[in-house]
Structures are given as C-alpha cells and as structure tokens.
Design a protein around this motif. Structure first.
Motif, PDB file in Angstrom:
ATOM      1  N   LYS A1255      40.722 -40.069  12.093  1.00 37.84           N
ATOM      2  CA  LYS A1255      41.575 -39.825  10.954  1.00 37.84           C
ATOM      3  C   LYS A1255      41.194 -40.743   9.818  1.00 37.84           C
ATOM      4  N   PRO A1256      40.942 -40.239   8.661  1.00 37.25           N
ATOM      5  CA  PRO A1256      40.535 -41.240   7.562  1.00 37.25           C
ATOM      6  C   PRO A1256      42.066 -42.254   7.312  1.00 37.25           C
ATOM      7  N   THR A1257      43.236 -41.885   7.407  1.00 39.18           N
ATOM      8  CA  THR A1257      44.432 -42.981   7.226  1.00 39.18           C
ATOM      9  C   THR A1257      44.224 -43.944   8.187  1.00 39.18           C
ATOM     10  N   ASN A1258      43.901 -43.576   9.532  1.00 36.98           N
ATOM     11  CA  ASN A1258      43.890 -44.649  10.523  1.00 36.98           C
ATOM     12  C   ASN A1258      42.794 -45.830   9.955  1.00 36.98           C
ATOM     13  N   LEU A1259      41.399 -45.220   9.815  1.00 36.34           N
ATOM     14  CA  LEU A1259      40.487 -45.814   9.543  1.00 36.34           C
ATOM     15  C   LEU A1259      40.591 -46.764   8.331  1.00 36.34           C
ATOM     16  N   GLY A1260      41.264 -46.071   7.277  1.00 31.64           N
ATOM     17  CA  GLY A1260      41.641 -46.925   6.009  1.00 31.64           C
ATOM     18  C   GLY A1260      42.449 -47.993   6.527  1.00 31.64           C
ATOM     19  N   GLY A1261      43.408 -47.882   7.229  1.00 29.63           N
ATOM     20  CA  GLY A1261      44.284 -49.039   7.411  1.00 29.63           C
ATOM     21  C   GLY A1261      43.570 -50.095   8.265  1.00 29.63           C
ATOM     22  N   LEU A1262      42.906 -49.668   9.301  1.00 24.84           N
ATOM     23  CA  LEU A1262      42.161 -50.579  10.061  1.00 24.84           C
ATOM     24  C   LEU A1262      41.050 -51.219   9.116  1.00 24.84           C
ATOM     25  N   CYS A1263      40.383 -50.670   8.478  1.00 23.47           N
ATOM     26  CA  CYS A1263      39.611 -51.579   7.488  1.00 23.47           C
ATOM     27  C   CYS A1263      40.327 -52.684   6.661  1.00 23.47           C
ATOM     28  N   ALA A1273      32.889 -57.514  11.283  1.00 26.52           N
ATOM     29  CA  ALA A1273      32.366 -56.248  11.122  1.00 26.52           C
ATOM     30  C   ALA A1273      33.334 -54.916  11.630  1.00 26.52           C
ATOM     31  N   LEU A1274      33.399 -53.975  10.773  1.00 24.31           N
ATOM     32  CA  LEU A1274      34.064 -52.923  11.387  1.00 24.31           C
ATOM     33  C   LEU A1274      33.143 -51.539  11.805  1.00 24.31           C
ATOM     34  N   VAL A1275      33.089 -51.108  12.747  1.00 29.62           N
ATOM     35  CA  VAL A1275      32.244 -50.195  13.339  1.00 29.62           C
ATOM     36  C   VAL A1275      32.686 -48.724  13.316  1.00 29.62           C
ATOM     37  N   VAL A1276      32.285 -47.776  12.484  1.00 36.60           N
ATOM     38  CA  VAL A1276      32.855 -46.349  12.107  1.00 36.60           C
ATOM     39  C   VAL A1276      31.751 -45.488  12.704  1.00 36.60           C
ATOM     40  N   GLY A1277      32.168 -44.214  12.999  1.00 33.94           N
ATOM     41  CA  GLY A1277      31.749 -42.973  13.468  1.00 33.94           C
ATOM     42  C   GLY A1277      30.513 -42.513  12.368  1.00 33.94           C
ATOM     43  N   SER A1278      30.873 -42.636  11.106  1.00 31.23           N
ATOM     44  CA  SER A1278      30.483 -41.983   9.984  1.00 31.23           C
ATOM     45  C   SER A1278      30.816 -42.809   8.653  1.00 31.23           C
ATOM     46  N   LEU A1279      29.713 -43.388   7.834  1.00 33.38           N
ATOM     47  CA  LEU A1279      30.257 -44.065   6.845  1.00 33.38           C
ATOM     48  C   LEU A1279      30.725 -42.961   5.488  1.00 33.38           C
ATOM     49  N   HIS A1280      30.652 -41.615   5.843  1.00 37.76           N
ATOM     50  CA  HIS A1280      31.200 -40.705   4.969  1.00 37.76           C
ATOM     51  C   HIS A1280      32.632 -40.839   4.798  1.00 37.76           C
ATOM     52  N   TYR A1281      33.359 -41.746   5.616  1.00 37.22           N
ATOM     53  CA  TYR A1281      34.755 -41.527   5.765  1.00 37.22           C
ATOM     54  C   TYR A1281      35.329 -42.534   4.504  1.00 37.22           C
ATOM     55  N   VAL A1282      34.091 -43.253   4.117  1.00 39.16           N
ATOM     56  CA  VAL A1282      34.527 -44.428   2.902  1.00 39.16           C
ATOM     57  C   VAL A1282      34.762 -43.699   1.632  1.00 39.16           C
ATOM     58  N   GLN A1283      34.369 -42.310   1.510  1.00 43.13           N
ATOM     59  CA  GLN A1283      34.490 -41.587   0.384  1.00 43.13           C
ATOM     60  C   GLN A1283      35.675 -41.051   0.355  1.00 43.13           C
ATOM     61  N   ASP A1284      36.579 -40.914   1.451  1.00 39.08           N
ATOM     62  CA  ASP A1284      37.743 -39.994   1.608  1.00 39.08           C
ATOM     63  C   ASP A1284      38.680 -40.729   0.695  1.00 39.08           C
ATOM     64  N   LYS A1285      39.609 -39.889  -0.187  1.00 36.84           N
ATOM     65  CA  LYS A1285      40.571 -40.380  -0.946  1.00 36.84           C
ATOM     66  C   LYS A1285      41.601 -41.032  -0.247  1.00 36.84           C
ATOM     67  N   PHE A1287      41.393 -42.498   2.822  1.00 39.39           N
ATOM     68  CA  PHE A1287      40.686 -43.863   3.470  1.00 39.39           C
ATOM     69  C   PHE A1287      40.943 -44.759   2.201  1.00 39.39           C
ATOM     70  N   GLN A1288      40.492 -44.750   0.981  1.00 38.01           N
ATOM     71  CA  GLN A1288      40.382 -45.531  -0.117  1.00 38.01           C
ATOM     72  C   GLN A1288      41.908 -45.888  -0.482  1.00 38.01           C
ATOM     73  N   HIS A1289      42.779 -44.893  -0.471  1.00 39.83           N
ATOM     74  CA  HIS A1289      44.298 -45.381  -0.761  1.00 39.83           C
ATOM     75  C   HIS A1289      44.898 -46.132   0.375  1.00 39.83           C
ATOM     76  N   LEU A1290      44.405 -46.181   1.740  1.00 36.02           N
ATOM     77  CA  LEU A1290      45.200 -47.059   2.657  1.00 36.02           C
ATOM     78  C   LEU A1290      44.265 -48.352   2.669  1.00 36.02           C
ATOM     79  N   SER A1291      42.828 -48.398   2.381  1.00 34.67           N
ATOM     80  CA  SER A1291      41.990 -49.440   2.518  1.00 34.67           C
ATOM     81  C   SER A1291      42.336 -50.663   1.035  1.00 34.67           C
ATOM     82  N   VAL A1292      42.499 -50.033   0.072  1.00 33.27           N
ATOM     83  CA  VAL A1292      42.760 -50.697  -1.153  1.00 33.27           C
ATOM     84  C   VAL A1292      41.367 -51.682  -1.572  1.00 33.27           C
ATOM     85  N   SER A1293      40.430 -51.111  -1.393  1.00 37.44           N
ATOM     86  CA  SER A1293      39.084 -51.834  -1.697  1.00 37.44           C
ATOM     87  C   SER A1293      38.552 -52.602  -0.516  1.00 37.44           C
TER      88      SER A1293
END
Length: 1402
Positions: A1255-1263, A1273-1285, A1287-1293
């Motif tokens: 889930k991009p929301t959980n990954l964004g918060g963890l980031c 480092a943070l290990v993710v299943g795919s770097l494509h999650y980074v482009q998800d809106k 994900f970006q809303h929760l990760s705040v850069s």
C-alpha cells in the motif's frame, strides 16, 4: 562571498549594508562558507565553496520549490555551525572594493552572531509551516533580529539587510494570504518603529517583491473590529509607510524611487482596490518637488492603461488621488503648461475632475501659486509681465487651435475631440484661477478681460459662419466642437447659471452668435451640404449643438426663442421634404442615402426637443403638427441599401467612426424615436381628426398591431445599444393589444428579456436597457391589462419577476431598478396623461411578491464582493473630500437600497385607506408564512447564514408595519408570532419577536390571555424558547402602561415566573430571576398586600442571587444579563425608530455588519420620500453608545489576554532537524536515487525492509519515519511506488533524502542472507511462539527490520531465515496494529536505545 547587486538577484534588490567597523583589522580571509564537515574523530575534513555561495543560499531560501529551500537552510546551518564552532574571526571577501560581505564571523561577537542566526533560521523554518497560527507567535522575533542587525553606536548594518528581505519575500510569496498580509503589514511598520539605516536595496525591494504582494486585492480587507466604511489597516499603513520612507531617502534618490514606483503601477494589470490605495498613498506624501516630465507621463499612463475596466466610483477616486499626487510631487520648473494640460485631460470629468468640486479648487490654487514657475513653453516670452503665464498659454492655445492650414480641402475628416476638450478645460481653469486671484486681492467688480480674450477668437469665427460660406471646413468643425464643449459645461453648486459668474459670462458671450450658428447648421442639414459617410460625424456635431443652443436661449435670452422657432420650422419642413423626395426615387445613390439619414436624424432631434423642452412652446408650431402626421403613417423598419463598390470606395475613404451597419442601425433607431413621439401624442392627434374617426381607429387598432410586429422584427436586427425607443413604443402598444393579441405581446416580453439577459452588467448599455425594459414590462397599463386577462401574459410577467430576482444575485443592482420603478409608479402621483388607471396602487396587491422579495432581499456575498462593497463605503464616507462622490452619478446599486425602497414604500401606506390596509395585511401574512417556511427548511441555522438573515429581515419588516395594523387582524396573527417565538432562533430574531410581543401587548392589553397560554405547553416544547417569553417580562412596566387594573395581572405574572425560577436549566433560571426582579419591583411600588406572605421568600431569593460569589460563572453571568442592553438600556417605545430596527439592534445583536443599514442610506435614497409624520428616525444616544455584548457568549471564565498582542512569546513551535549528525555529499544535483543513496546517515546501522508492503500510503509513512529517525536505507518491493501521489503525500519529500533500495519479495531470502554475512541481525516484526517483547529486547547496532504484509504478515518461509522476532505488547482486544505504526514503534525503540548507548559512551 559576494555583496551588492549580485548578492540578491533573486530578490530583485540591491543592498549595500556596511560590515561592522569594530572587528579586528587583521582577519584571516575566509574564501567562502564551507558546505559540509564530516565529524570523524577530532579532526574536521573541510571543503570550501566558490565565493558566490552566500548568494546561492539566499536565492535558495526564497525559491518557490520546497526542496531548494530545504537545501538552502541546510547549507546555512552548516555555515553557522562551523563558524560558531571555530569562534574565529572570519570574513567572506566581497567581489568588489565597494561591496559588503554577505557573511562574516567575529570571535568577539560569537554569542551575538549565534543568537542572530539561530533566530533567523527558526523564523525561516517556521515559515515552511504556512499556518498563520503557528507563524504569528514567531513574528515578534523579527524585531529582535533588527535589534541585533543594527549597530546602535554608528547606525550601520552589522548583518547584510538582504537576509531580512529573504524572510519578507518568503512571506510575500506564501500561498496563505493571511501570512502574506502579516508579512506586508510587518514590513510597512518597520519605518514607524525602527530607525533603519538607509539602503538602496530597500527601495529596490519595495518596487519589486513588495509591490507584487500589494497587487493582491484580498489584503485590503478591513478587520472585524472596524466599522463598514473605515479605511482598511493596510491602506492606512501603506499611506504612513510611503510618506515616512520617502522623507528618509536622500534628496537625490527620491525622484528615481517615486518614478519607478509609479511606473510599476503601469507595468501590470492592477485590480481596482490595490490601485486605489496605492494612489491614496501617493497623494498623502508631503509636498516635495521630485517628479519631472517622466513622472507626469507615468501618472498619465496609470490613468490611461490600468484603469479602463475598474468600477466607476473606485476609478474616479483613484483619479482624484493621482491628481493630488501630481500636484504635491511635481517639480513645476521641470514641466511645462502644455504637459500639465495634457495630463489633466487624462482625467474624466464625469468621474473626477469637474468644476465646483474641492479637487477643481485645489487645482486652481496650485496653478495660481505656481503660475510663473512652470518650465519654458510657447507662452514663456512675456510681453506683459502683469498677465499670468496661464492666461498667456490659454490665449495662445485658443489661437493655435482655430488656426488652420490654407490648403485644407473641403472634404477633410472630422478633427479629433481631444483638442476641443483640452481647450475648453483650460479656458475654464484659467477663468476660475483669475476669479480666485481677483477675490484674494479684494476686487468685487470683475471685468473678465482675460476670459473675454479667450473667447474672442472663437466668437469671431462663429459670427461669420452664417454669412461666410468660404470658411475652411476644418475651422468650422473645430469652432463648433469647442462651442459644444463650452455649452455642455454645467455648474454643480448653482442650479441657476446666473449664480456662476464664470459660466454666466461664457454663456452670455456665446448667445451673441446663436443666430449665425443656427443659420449655418440649417444650411448644412438641408442644402445637400452633407454627402459622404464622413459628413455624418459632422451631422452628429450639428445635431448635438441644437438642444444645447435651445437650453442656452431658455436660460439667458427668451427673446432668442423666436430665432429657435424660425430655425425649427424650416429644418422640420425641409427634412420631411427631403425624406419624401428620396423615398420616391427608385434607386438611391450614396449621396441620397446620406441625405435620407440626415433628414430622419434632424426630425429625431425635433421630436426630442418638443418632448423635453415644453417651456419652449415648440408644440404649437405648424411644422411640428406636420411632423406628427408624417410620422404616424410612414413605414417603419426601412433600411438602407449598401452602396456599390465604387461609391463605397469614394464615400468611405475618409476616416470616420461609423461603418455602414452602424449607420443603418442608427437610421432605424431614429425612425422609432419619431414613432415614439407620435404614440405619446395620440390624444392630441385625435383632436386633429375630428371628422375622420375611422382613420383614428385604424391608427389605434390595426396600425398598433403592425407597429408591434415591426418592433419585434426590429429587436432581432438592432444592436443592444439602439433598442431603447423600441422598448418605449412597445410599452404604449402592448396594453392596447394584450386582450386581442396576447400571444404577440408574450412574444414581445420574451424577446425583450432575451436582449436584457444576454448583456453583462459591466457593459454601459446594460443599465439603460434594463431601465427601458422595466418601464415596458412594469408599466401600470401593462400590469393592469395582464391582471384583467389573468392569462398567459400574467403568468409570463410573474416568470420574468422570478428571473429578475435570480439575475439580481449575480448582477448587483438589477432588482434595485425594478423595485424603485414599481414603488414610485404605484404610490407616487404621476403626470403621465397616457395612463387610464384610476388607482395604480391596485397593481401593488396583484404583484405583492415584488415588495415581499424586496423586504428580505440580499445574499451572503463572496469575500471579494464584500471587499468591493467595503471599499465603496470607504470612498462614500469621504464625502465631498473625494470629488468622485460629487460628480459620479448615484446608481443606488447597493443591495441595501432594495430593502430601503421596500421599507419606505411600506412607511408611506395609510392604515385608513382600504386598499393600503388590505395590502399590508396580505404582506404580513405572507411574511409570516415565509418565516415559517425558512424555519421548517432548516430547524437549526447558524448565525449570519442566509436563513438567519432572511428571518431577521422578515421580523424587521413586521416591526415596521406593526403600528399600522388593526386590532382584529393583529389578534388573528398573534398566535403565529407566539409560534415563531417557540422556534430555535438566533439572538437578533429573538429580540425582534420579543419587541413585537411587547408592543402588541402594550397597545392591546386584552391580548395578555393569549400570552399566558404560551406558558402552558409541556416543558419539552418550552425548553429552548421559554427565555423568549420570560424576556418580555423585563419590560412589563411598558406593557401595563395603559392598564388601570394592574394588580391581578401582576399576580398572574408572579405566579408564572416563580415556577421557572427553580428550573434545572441555568439560563432559564437567570431569565426567570430577571423577570422576577422586574415584576417584584412593580409589586412593591403598588404595595400589593396579597403578596406579603411571599415577601420573605422572594426577597431572600433575590438577595441571595445578588450576593452570589461562588466558583464558576454564576455571579458574573447574573451581572452580565442585568447589564445586557435589552434589559438595562433598551426601551420598546422610546427606541422605536428606523435606526434602532435596521442599524442599532443588529449591531448590538452581533449580526454581520453588511446587515446594518445606517440612517444616512435611508436619507440618500431619495426616489421615495418618508412621510413627515413617520416615527422618529434616530435611536436614543444611550442605545447608540453601547457596544455589542452578548452575555451568553461570555461564559468561558475571566477575561483572557489577547495573546496576539504580546510583544514576545515565551515559547514557540520549532522543528528540530538532526542535521549535525549527517555527512551529506557535496553533489546535490545527482539523480534522485543516486543522491539519496549518498545521503544515508553515517551514525545509523538500521535497515528497514518493507518489500512485503504493497500500500503506497503505508510505504510513504514509513519512508518519512525512516528518514526522520536516521535509518540508513529503506528497502521496498518496487521503486515505482515513489511516483505514486499517495506515497508522495505521506512522505513529504523524504524519499529525496533517504536511500531507497529495490528488493522484490522473491529476492528477500538472498537479500537477508547477504546482510547476515555483513554482520546484520535480521529482526522480524511479528507475533510468533518464540518472539521477544519489544520492551525487553536490546537491538544490536547493525539491525535489519523486516515488516510483514498488511494482511498476511511475514510468510512462514521467511521466518526461518530471521535471527529473532519481536512483538509489540498490547492491552486491547484488536489483534494487530497498522504495519506503518508497528514499524514506527520499532524504529523509534531502536533509535532510543542507540541514543542512550552513545550518551553513556561519551
């Protein structure tokens, strides 16, 4: 580092702050500020940046991109940290010898420098929050920055002021307009509170970022504490700032600064509100001679370029201020009188600069004072030193204006009107200046020698027009243009022209050549002198002169009326003859068509003169009778054939303002003006047909149908600005045809509405068309005919009423026109002889929804609409001090005027008139129904919502009508009033209902039995409304004022009130105790023996409540409710007035200010007068002086201090970033993941593996969490999650500052084995049989956290590859936490243990 102009290119400023002079003379040079320092052991590895580093930091601090700002703050922190740590004497060398350092450090000032930069960085970080409630407490720290930045001994900058400008620029560009406003206000206040050293950079900053911020209209809103019509805080602050700042500038810089300031106002399209307040600020600068020709041209550009589409009143006020600024700031020695005259012509006389205004007199004084100081011009070589330079200039101007080249051909184009306006304006100015000079010297008998000299060249030409046929066409055109402009001048103060000395002398002089001018005009219009399309502009000039000359003769010389009649008769006869002659021809050439257009235009002027100037007695002329007969039967809607190509090429080659389509449209319109003239004179025409009755019937029946059909055809072809006479004709025709041709009349209604609804209210033609449309649809004859038929036409008018009301919500002022027309025509006497209605008031009853909607009219405006209304009110409050208020036509388009019109109409009604009485009762019933409907639509409504406003307006109207209602009717509706009182009403509505009940019971005490019944309902119904009825008792002395037997009523009242004194609700008890206190006081005054047994109980109860000092708010609330205006000051009889109902009571009830209708608005609206015997207009002074205070809203405890007013907050929010523990690379321009991979925190050995999370929301918060706590480092299943809106809303850069590694779930086993070989302990976050409690587990330094899937957790095949599993202890029923929350808890626990371990090692 660099200083000067290169240091702040991104800010648009140039700052030259001086470095501190008390630092050591020998300072080791610091080439630049270091970017990174790697704290490994005791040594620091340092790498220096190029000299432009500080400039780049400043640019980054104000970048719109958040990441750039974050980088810049980081670099600044590193520089400050290194400099403070070394405590050395360092200075970044400037690029040039005259430039100052952007960054320096001194060991002597180490503490002061650290304090400055820590505060600075705190402010910049806080601004990132973009929340005003967080930022506002930090703003006072800006003041301390200035105290640290300026040397008190030498008055110079210790820190380069461009750093301060970075803060303001960041605030100005904020998306939060409240923050922008705070920043602008704080900056403008600097020069009032701080003695800042001069810096050219401040001027550049004002012209650049500050003015860009000032272009936002929303910043100019007033504060809630300000009354409507007050100047907004930003307007006042801007005015003071500009005056103060300019006075502090060196003399040589003032002119350049002001010129750039004014030019900036022309460089972009400014809205009306900012341009107004900037113009006002310029006008309030104390007089200083700093602007030359360029400044005057810049002011003219503001007038011509940036104010075309602004609202009329705002545009006019801005013009007034710009003219005042020109007079205060212009160095007259650098400008010439022609340049001044050219500037003055940019001002519109119908909006600002007009005779008899205060502004005109100021201009005359300025011209008089500076008469011989203006720069060299054409009139500067004086032959007579006693003659003023202004008079010499105007004399030269008039002579030059009338001088034409000898080679000028006959068929030349019409000259531009600019010159005529210029000459006329300067003649009037010079004359008024001479009058002022003569009065100041004590001369009483003024000979007007100079004014006569101005006019003589013009009079010489005009006198020759009738006899000399060889005067060049250009010369005649110019002389007649100037004549027209002088004749169109009116006096604002003197209703009689003879009272205006200047104007009287001018008009008296211009009467002399009238006969010659009229002879010339007659020859031009009737003797085939006009033959080309270009000549039609001259035709317009000649025709415009005719009514002005008639008015001149009526004003000054009745003997000249014979000349007028001798002119009108041949003009009319010749025009009719020419028209008939051209009509008989089979094919008309261009010359004949021009002749036809000229003829019908001439007849149009005659028709309008006969209608508008009855005192000239032109009606009796035989030629006018011939005109009526001719017009009655000519074919309408006749058009002109477009000329052939050869004719068009020869006839249209001249410059002209009229294309062929425009010519045809005007030709058709002129036909309808003549036809309107005839239709208005039908009764007179009937007398001329004494024997031909059948012919008259043809005119009034079949002919009417033909004309109406032609009118409908005309509406489809004419442009919108030409349809007014068609509307007027339809107004006369429709009542005659409504019964016979109803469908045709409905078609007329629809087509007329289509034209109106298609126009925008910003178009000038909209309002004139709307008024004509209203006169047509709502004509008394039309309304009465529709009512008598009660058919589709009646329904169509009702539909149009609803459409107009709907249009009013988007086009302010529409309903004002409708209601004003209807109210005037229904109740005020009219001189319309055409009307056959005996009593137009009958229409009021049939269309009463107009009055009802008028009483409750008004919407909740958008913020931008409220702003425009507030600024309008501010300008209107200036009164005659602002010329725009005097010269601008009062449009009464404020929504308040709709309600004022309806209320004044109701005030004029007479209760003894049967029709009026029936109408008022119908209005009252429908208003009560409307209130009930609003209450049912929303059982609970908020303060100042539309529902609240409508209910408030309903009860205000009922209160106005109450004294006019009869007893029987009032008895019938009183139950509905009581039922309304049972509702859940806002305070203002509650007070109005209570007031109506009190007045009703006062006038008719026999209604008290109905009042007692209100207390008999069950408690459930009364729990929210009983306070309304208990409040009535507080004015029980007023109710019983007309009652002889008071004791039984008091006894009943006492019994009713006592039972509510013991209610469980505190508010109810308070109201009951207030009522008890009032009633008991009345009982004691009457000495009622029956109550002696109750005396001890009541007295002790009242004594107890008076002495209540317990904890909580009981005592305070008891005092507040007694001091409340409704119980302590308000008197239901003495305060009954328009001002109390519509202004004082809403204000004291804390209704929104746009609901307050001041008494001056009632006085300004003069369309409908108030009856002399109406109730007092004004509130008592005791009530007016009170301030709003609703006791029920003050139950929060003791009065709190306004924390916003504190000068310094003890603690503020501060975002902590552990940047000191990181060792970033110098390359910040790498690709996203390459850069992030190098930004891993060196002090952390924690790897967070989230490959199983999808889930991009959980990954964004963890980031975000991993970056905050320094995971490597943070290990993710795919770097494509980074482009998800998401994900970006929760990760705040955070992904840009944390290394992200891609490991697919299928690769996890190999990845875990690899990390184990590197010394990592694999830790699973999962509940297993052998899992450890998180509170008991000690994390190794090199830890790898594996997080499970959101639904399935960690798969069994992976658990076997883990070294240990850790679970989070739980107390609740639910089995698991969200995976992000679980990961965050373990990451924090790891971080906490490592922090403790490092502290112990130290």
């Amino acid at each position: 580092m660099v200083g000067g102009d290169r240091s702040t290119a991104a800010l648009g400023i140039d700052l030259t702050g001086k470095p501190p002079r008390h630092r050591p003379t020998r300072i080791p040079p610091l080439p630049s500020v270091l970017i990174w320092a790697r704290p490994l052991g005791a040594a620091h590895t340092v790498r220096w940046a190029p000299p432009a580093h500080a400039q780049r930091v400043q640019e980054g601090l104000t970048e719109r991109d958040g990441l750039c700002r974050k980088r810049a703050r980081y670099l600044l922190k590193r520089a400050v940290d290194l400099s403070g740590g070394q405590a050395a004497c360092l200075r970044c060398p400037p690029d040039g010898p005259d430039e100052s350092s952007l960054f320096w450090w001194s060991a002597e000032e180490n503490e002061k420098l650290l304090q400055f930069w820590e505060t600075y960085i705190l402010i910049m970080e806080t601004l990132e929050g973009n929340q005003i409630h967080v930022i506002k407490p930090v703003l006072p720290k800006l003041n301390s920055l200035y105290e640290l930045a300026i040397s008190g001994e030498e008055g110079c900058w210790l820190f380069h002021p461009s750093w301060h400008m970075c803060i303001y620029k960041r605030m100005f560009e904020s998306e939060n307009k409240s923050l922008t406003k705070e920043g602008v206000l704080h900056f403008l206040e600097l020069y009032e509170t701080k003695h800042l050293p001069n810096s050219l950079g401040f001027s550049e900053f004002v012209i650049g970022p500050l003015m860009d911020a000032l272009s936002e209209s929303s910043l100019y809103s007033r504060t809630p504490s300000q009354l409507i019509g007050a100047c907004p805080p930003l307007g006042m602050r801007l005015r003071k700032f500009l005056a103060t700042y300019l006075m502090l500038l060196p003399e040589e810089e003032k002119g350049g600064f002001l010129l750039k300031f004014i030019q900036k106002m022309t460089n972009r399209h400014w809205c009306a509100v900012p341009i107004l307040f900037l113009s006002m600020a310029l006008a309030y600068i104390p007089a200083c001679k700093v602007l030359g020709t360029d400044g005057l041209h810049a002011l003219r550009d503001v007038l011509q370029c940036t104010m075309i589409t602004h609202q009329i009143l705002l545009r006019g006020a801005a013009q007034c201020y710009l003219l005042q600024a020109a007079m205060h700031l212009t160095d007259v020695e650098k400008v010439s009188l022609p340049e001044v005259a050219s500037f003055l012509l940019s001002l519109r006389p119908e909006e600002s600069l007009r005779r008899d205004t205060t502004l005109w007199m100021e201009l005359c004084c300025w011209l008089q004072v500076n008469d011989r100081c203006f720069g060299k011009s054409v009139c500067s070589d004086f032959e007579h030193q006693e003659i003023s330079s202004l008079c010499l200039y105007v004399s030269s101007l008039v002579r030059g204006y009338l001088k034409t080249p000898a080679s000028e051909g006959e068929h030349c184009s019409m000259p531009d009107w600019f010159e005529a306006k210029l000459v006329a304006t300067m003649i009037l100015l010079a004359a008024d200046v001479e009058r002022m000079r003569n009065k100041s010297s004590g001369k009483s008998n003024i000979k007007w020698i100079e004014l006569e000299a101005f006019l003589n060249p013009l009079l010489d030409v005009l006198m020759k027009l009738g006899s000399n046929a060889y005067i060049p066409t250009l010369k005649t055109d110019k002389s007649l243009q100037l004549l027209l402009k002088l004749l169109q001048t009116r006096s604002l103060k003197c209703s009689n022209t003879q009272d205006d000395e200047v104007l009287f002398f001018i008009w008296k002089s211009l009467v002399t050549p009238v006969e010659s001018v009229l002879e010339f005009i007659l020859r031009q219009l009737t003797a085939n002198e006009l033959s080309t399309v270009g000549d039609l502009d001259r035709c317009d000039l000649y025709l415009a002169l005719i009514p002005e000359i008639v008015n001149l003769c009526l004003q000054l010389s009745s003997k000249k009326l014979t000349i007028i009649k001798n002119f009108i008769s041949p003009l009319t006869n010749a025009s009719i003859h020419n028209f008939r002659e051209t009509n008989s021809a089979e094919e008309l050439k261009l010359k004949e068509q021009i002749k036809k257009v000229t003829s019908i235009a001439s007849l149009t002027v005659v028709c309008e003169l006969v209608d508008q100037k009855p005192e000239a007695h032109l009606e009796d002329l035989p030629s006018v009778g011939a005109l009526r007969r001719f017009t009655a039967f000519f074919q309408s809607n006749e058009v002109l054939k477009k000329p052939s190509y050869i004719e068009e090429k020869s006839g249209l080659c001249e410059e002209t303002s009229q294309g062929w389509g425009r010519i045809v449209a005007r030709y058709v319109r002129d036909q309808w003006i003549c036809l309107r003239f005839v239709l208005n004179k039908l009764p007179m025409l009937a007398q001329e047909y004494e024997e031909g009755t059948s012919e008259l019937l043809l005119l009034t029946a079949e002919r009417s149908k033909e004309i109406l059909e032609s009118a409908l055809e005309t509406l489809t072809i004419l442009p919108s600005d030409q349809v007014l006479p068609v509307f007027d004709c339809m107004k006369i025709l429709v009542p005659k045809l409504l019964n016979l041709q109803e469908s045709l009349c409905i078609e007329a209604f629809d087509l007329a509405w289509k034209i109106i609804s298609s126009l925008s209210n910003t178009q000038l033609v909209f309002w004139s068309n709307l008024k004509a449309f209203v006169r047509f649809i709502f004509d008394n004859e039309v309304l009465a005919a529709a009512v008598s038929a009660k058919g589709p036409a009646y329904a169509k008018i009702k539909e149009i009423i609803l459409k107009l009301i709907d249009m009013s919500t988007t086009k302010t002022g529409v309903f004002n026109v409708v209601l004003s027309h209807c109210c005037q025509s229904w109740i005020l006497p009219t001189c319309d002889n055409r009307s056959a209605m005996r009593n137009p008031f009958l229409n009021a009853g049939n269309y009463c929804e107009l009055i009802i909607e008028g009483c409750v009219f008004g919407t909740v405006f958008r913020r931008d609409q409220r702003l425009i209304q507030d600024v309008h009110a501010f300008i209107e409050n200036l009164g005659e001090n602002c010329a725009a208020n005097v010269v601008t036509e009062s449009t009464n388009r404020d929504d308040h005027y709709v309600r004022i019109c309806a209320i004044k109409f109701l005030c004029l009604l007479d209760g003894s008139n049967i029709l009026h009485k029936s109408f008022m009762e119908d209005i009252v019933i429908k208003l009560l129904e409307k209130d009930e409907l609003v209450s049912r639509s929303r059982t609970r409504y908020y303060a100042n919502s539309l529902q609240h406003r409508i209910k408030n307006r309903v009860w205000q109207t009922l209160l106005v009508l109450l004294p006019k209602l009869e007893q029987n009717f009032l008895c019938g509706i009183l139950d509905k009033v009581f039922q309304a009182g049972f509702g859940n009403n806002q305070a203002s509505v509650k007070y109005l209902i209570e007031w109506i009940v009190i007045l009703s019971l006062h006038k008719y005490p026999q209604f008290l039995n109905k009042f007692w019944d209100c207390f008999c309902y069950d408690e459930e119904k009364l729990k929210t409304s009983i306070c309304t009825f208990l409040s009535v008792f507080s004015h029980f002395d007023t109710i019983l004022q007309n009652t002889s037997e008071k004791k039984p009523i008091l006894k009943k009242a006492l019994l009713v009130v006592l039972q509510w004194c013991f209610n469980h609700n505190f508010s109810v008890r308070l109201y009951a105790l207030v009522a008890l206190k009032k009633i008991w006081g009345m009982c004691r005054m009457l000495d009622v023996e029956e109550f002696e047994a109750l005396t001890p109980v009541i007295e002790s109860s009242l004594q107890q409540v008076e002495n209540m000092h317990g904890t909580g708010n009981a005592g305070r609330n008891w005092q507040r409710i007694q001091d409340h205006f409704f119980f302590a000051t308000f008197h239901p009889l003495e305060d009954y007035s328009l001002e109390t109902i519509f202004y004082t009571l809403p204000r004291l009830s804390e209704v929104a200010e746009d609901e307050w209708i001041s008494l001056c608005k009632f006085e300004r609206f003069t369309d409908i007068p108030l009856p002399p015997a109406f109730q007092r207009y004004r509130s008592r002074a005791e009530l007016l002086d009170l301030k709003p205070s609703d006791w029920s809203q003050q139950d929060t405890g003791s009065s709190s201090v306004d924390t916003d007013g504190q000068t310094e907050w003890t603690d503020v929010q501060k975002k902590i970033i552990p940047w000191k523990h990181s060792t970033p690379s110098s390359d910040l321009e790498m690709v996203l993941q390459d850069r992030a991979a190098k930004l891993g925190k060196s002090n952390s050995r924690l790897i967070v593996v989230a490959s199983l999370i999808d889930k991009p929301t959980n990954l964004g918060g963890l980031c975000r969490t991993s970056e905050i706590f320094g995971a490597s480092a943070l290990v993710v299943g795919s770097l494509h999650y980074v482009q998800d809106k998401q994900f970006q809303h929760l990760s705040v850069s955070a992904e840009q500052w944390l290394p992200l590694v891609e490991v697919k779930p299928s690769q996890l086993v190999d990845y875990l084995q690899q990390k184990k070989t590197e010394g990592y302990t694999a830790i699973g976050v999962e509940q297993t049989a052998k899992s450890y409690d998180l509170t008991e587990y000690c994390f190794p330094e090199k830890s790898l956290l594996l997080l499970g899937n959101e639904h399935e957790g960690i798969p069994a095949n992976l658990i076997h590859h883990l070294d240990v599993c850790v679970e989070i202890p739980q107390q609740g029923i639910i089995r698991s936490l969200n995976v992000h929350v679980s990961g965050a808890l373990l990451i924090w626990e790891y971080t906490r243990q490592q922090v403790i371990k490092h502290k112990q090692q130290k």
